[in-house]
Design an enzyme around this catalytic site. Structure first.
Site, PDB file in Angstrom:
ATOM      1  N   ASP A  21      33.986 -21.645  -7.232  1.00  0.00           N
ATOM      2  CA  ASP A  21      34.561 -21.960  -5.926  1.00  0.00           C
ATOM      3  C   ASP A  21      35.165 -20.689  -5.355  1.00  0.00           C
ATOM      4  OD1 ASP A  21      35.544 -23.540  -3.673  1.00  0.00           O
ATOM      5  OD2 ASP A  21      35.308 -25.248  -5.024  1.00  0.00           O
TER       6      ASP A  21
ATOM      7  N   GLY B 277      37.195 -30.397  -9.487  1.00  0.00           N
ATOM      8  CA  GLY B 277      36.723 -30.347 -10.863  1.00  0.00           C
ATOM      9  C   GLY B 277      36.298 -31.670 -11.461  1.00  0.00           C
ATOM     10  N   GLY B 278      36.379 -32.771 -10.700  1.00  0.00           N
ATOM     11  CA  GLY B 278      36.029 -34.079 -11.242  1.00  0.00           C
ATOM     12  C   GLY B 278      34.572 -34.199 -11.633  1.00  0.00           C
ATOM     13  N   LYS B 279      33.666 -33.740 -10.781  1.00  0.00           N
ATOM     14  CA  LYS B 279      32.227 -33.839 -11.082  1.00  0.00           C
ATOM     15  C   LYS B 279      31.850 -32.918 -12.233  1.00  0.00           C
ATOM     16  CE  LYS B 279      30.918 -35.096  -6.329  1.00  0.00           C
ATOM     17  NZ  LYS B 279      32.270 -34.966  -5.709  1.00  0.00           N
TER      18      LYS B 279
ATOM     19  N   ASP C  99      31.710 -16.494  -3.596  1.00  0.00           N
ATOM     20  CA  ASP C  99      31.113 -17.200  -2.473  1.00  0.00           C
ATOM     21  C   ASP C  99      29.728 -17.670  -2.917  1.00  0.00           C
ATOM     22  OD1 ASP C  99      29.872 -18.039  -0.112  1.00  0.00           O
ATOM     23  OD2 ASP C  99      30.802 -16.479   1.106  1.00  0.00           O
TER      24      ASP C  99
ATOM     25  N   CYS D  35      30.906 -35.582   1.342  1.00  0.00           N
ATOM     26  CA  CYS D  35      31.679 -36.820   1.478  1.00  0.00           C
ATOM     27  C   CYS D  35      31.899 -37.095   2.964  1.00  0.00           C
ATOM     28  CB  CYS D  35      32.995 -36.742   0.719  1.00  0.00           C
ATOM     29  SG  CYS D  35      33.939 -35.234   1.002  1.00  0.00           S
TER      30      CYS D  35
ATOM     31  N   ASP E 280      27.924 -29.588  -4.132  1.00  0.00           N
ATOM     32  CA  ASP E 280      28.830 -30.503  -3.427  1.00  0.00           C
ATOM     33  C   ASP E 280      29.626 -29.673  -2.424  1.00  0.00           C
ATOM     34  OD1 ASP E 280      30.113 -32.981  -2.889  1.00  0.00           O
ATOM     35  OD2 ASP E 280      31.802 -32.362  -4.116  1.00  0.00           O
TER      36      ASP E 280
ATOM     37  N   ARG F  73      41.833 -23.341  -5.224  1.00  0.00           N
ATOM     38  CA  ARG F  73      40.865 -24.332  -5.715  1.00  0.00           C
ATOM     39  C   ARG F  73      40.370 -23.969  -7.117  1.00  0.00           C
ATOM     40  NH1 ARG F  73      39.022 -27.861  -1.965  1.00  0.00           N
ATOM     41  NH2 ARG F  73      36.988 -28.102  -2.957  1.00  0.00           N
TER      42      ARG F  73
END
Length: 490
Positions: free
Chosen positions: A308, A289-291, A343, A414, A359, A313
């Site tokens: 998600d 949830g940061g972005k 999904d 990442c 992401d 999550r």
């Protein structure tokens, strides 16, 4: 009269427990498997530069502090600046002015000889495939005999010249099969092509097949002209080489936390998205949830949808929003921020979103080297790991369908893997054009990322096709983070 009895002593060896140091030392953990895999794969791709990346990945990474606009903004910023932290927007604007005046010199330029990713990846794939095939399917009898255990080999009778018969033995014709009247003959036997028990085995080298270089779709690349840094966004960092840690977030008068800590490279995909006031935005794989929180802090989105798959999550997203967004349950969640559990490959709100952040789930390189918990390199998750690019391409392809014509999408991971980065972008764009007729323009972010050169260490653009990548570097230990921006034109 008592007679002495003989006493026999039986020595018994007890095994150590699984937590004993002697047992722990022998155990191969998932993070050990990850390091071995990265040493072979990334070592061949990045060459000598992998040594510095490896060192940085094995050390604690740096964070940035995102100031919460729903808390005590002035008090929080004053405290961060007193600790020596620098406002990223201020640093970006200063560096940008220096570039325009010609005063800024590019740092840490990478030689071109280290950026030939295509050739290195092809040779790595060919070598790995040959090693695996040779190991599982020996090509000649001598190699096949190596698979026979020594214990079985010793049981075979020794054959000497004296043991051999002088004449050929008579053949018993009574057990012969007549081919004209019988079915299912021995002559119909087909030699096995796979070892019994390995029918579902997936070669490690199969992971590389997702990386292709042939573009069978119309491709246009144009430079991004401007990167807007919202005035409402307050992000703080320490200068390069400063390894100071930010203080833990504290509760403000509103009940929300003062600031959110995240990997510094995570701010780049949302910034590259170019949010504008009134946008309808989708964060397709939003956890933790940061972005999504960063995009909400700009105060630009009219609607932000966070999605998600796993229930755990989704709960993490909700917790972040409750902790940092004042009155989230009663106000924001009902009007401007929606959290859904789907999904991303199955979402069907076609042409609805102005901006989409994709992401995707990936190998999460840094996490794999630091933690055994939830590590994708567990032996039981082998097939899942090798099929990650297929999952990523499916998510990206469907999200292109959800994007409005003229809207922008940023794909990010990442991971340092060119297979999961440029390889997935290539695959998804090809599938989207072939299946849905979708065409995009790839935005070259090289110019707008230059003002960040004093904060992050970037991969040389000549080593990438479709995006930018922050690589781990000990003095500025952020990332890894790959991101590619595209705009839908059809």
């Amino acid at each position: 009269m008592l007679r002495p009895q003989s006493v026999s002593i039986h020595l018994r060896r007890f095994k150590h427990g699984r937590n004993h140091w002697s047992m722990v030392r022998k155990k191969i953990f998932p993070k050990d498997r990850a390091l071995t895999n990265f040493d072979e794969f990334y070592g061949s791709i990045f060459g000598i530069r992998w040594k510095s990346m490896r060192l940085a990945l094995l050390c604690e990474h740096k964070y940035m502090a995102l100031v919460n606009n729903f808390g005590d903004v002035e008090k929080t910023t004053q405290k961060l600046e007193a600790s020596g932290a620098i406002n990223v927007r201020t640093l970006y604007n200063i560096t940008k002015e220096r570039i325009e005046k010609g005063e800024f010199q590019e740092l840490d330029r990478i030689e071109e000889k280290f950026t030939k990713i295509d050739e290195r990846l092809k040779s790595t794939m060919a070598r790995r495939q040959a090693e695996e095939v040779q190991a599982f399917y020996p090509q000649d009898r001598e190699e096949a005999l190596n698979f026979i255990p020594e214990s079985i080999e010793k049981l075979r009778p020794k054959k000497n010249a004296e043991d051999l018969p002088e004449e050929e033995p008579e053949v018993d014709n009574r057990r012969m099969i007549d081919p004209e009247i019988s079915e299912g003959l021995l002559e119909d036997f087909v030699p096995a092509t796979r070892i019994k028990g390995l029918e579902d085995w997936v070669f490690e080298s199969d992971h590389y097949k997702y990386y292709t270089t042939n573009a069978d779709f119309p491709l246009k690349i144009e430079p991004e002209e401007e990167l807007s840094f919202p005035d409402n966004l307050h992000i703080y960092t320490y200068e390069r080489g400063n390894v100071s840690r930010f203080s833990s977030p504290r509760r403000c008068i509103t009940g929300s936390f003062s600031h959110y800590l995240l990997d510094g490279a995570s701010i780049l995909p949302p910034l590259a998205l170019g949010l504008e006031p009134g946008d309808t935005v989708l964060d397709a794989c939003a956890a933790p949830g940061g972005k999504a929180l960063l995009m909400l802090q700009t105060l630009y989105p009219n609607v932000l949808v966070c999605n998600d798959i796993p229930e755990t999550r989704v709960k993490r997203i909700k917790k972040v929003m409750r902790d940092f967004v004042f009155d989230f349950e009663e106000n924001w969640q009902q009007k401007r921020c929606f959290i859904i559990h789907e999904d991303a490959r199955l979402l069907r709100e076609y042409k609805k979103y102005d901006k989409i952040l994709v992401d995707v789930p990936c190998t999460t390189d840094r996490h794999c080297l630091m933690e055994n918990e939830n590590n994708i390199f567990k032996p039981t998750r082998l097939n899942e790991r090798l099929k990650i690019p297929e999952l990523q391409a499916g998510i990206l392809e469907n999200c292109l369908n959800l994007l409005k014509v003229g809207g922008s999408l940023v794909y990010s991971t990442c991971s340092l893997s060119p297979v999961q980065n440029d390889g997935v972008v290539q695959m998804a764009l090809s599938n989207a054009f072939r299946e849905s007729g979708i065409s995009v323009i790839i935005k070259d972010l090289s110019t707008v990322m230059k003002p960040f050169y004093e904060i992050f260490r970037f991969e040389n653009p000549r080593g990438l096709k479709y995006g930018q990548m922050v690589i781990p570097f000990l003095p500025s230990n952020f990332g890894p983070m790959y991101f590619s921006k595209m705009t839908r034109i059809r």
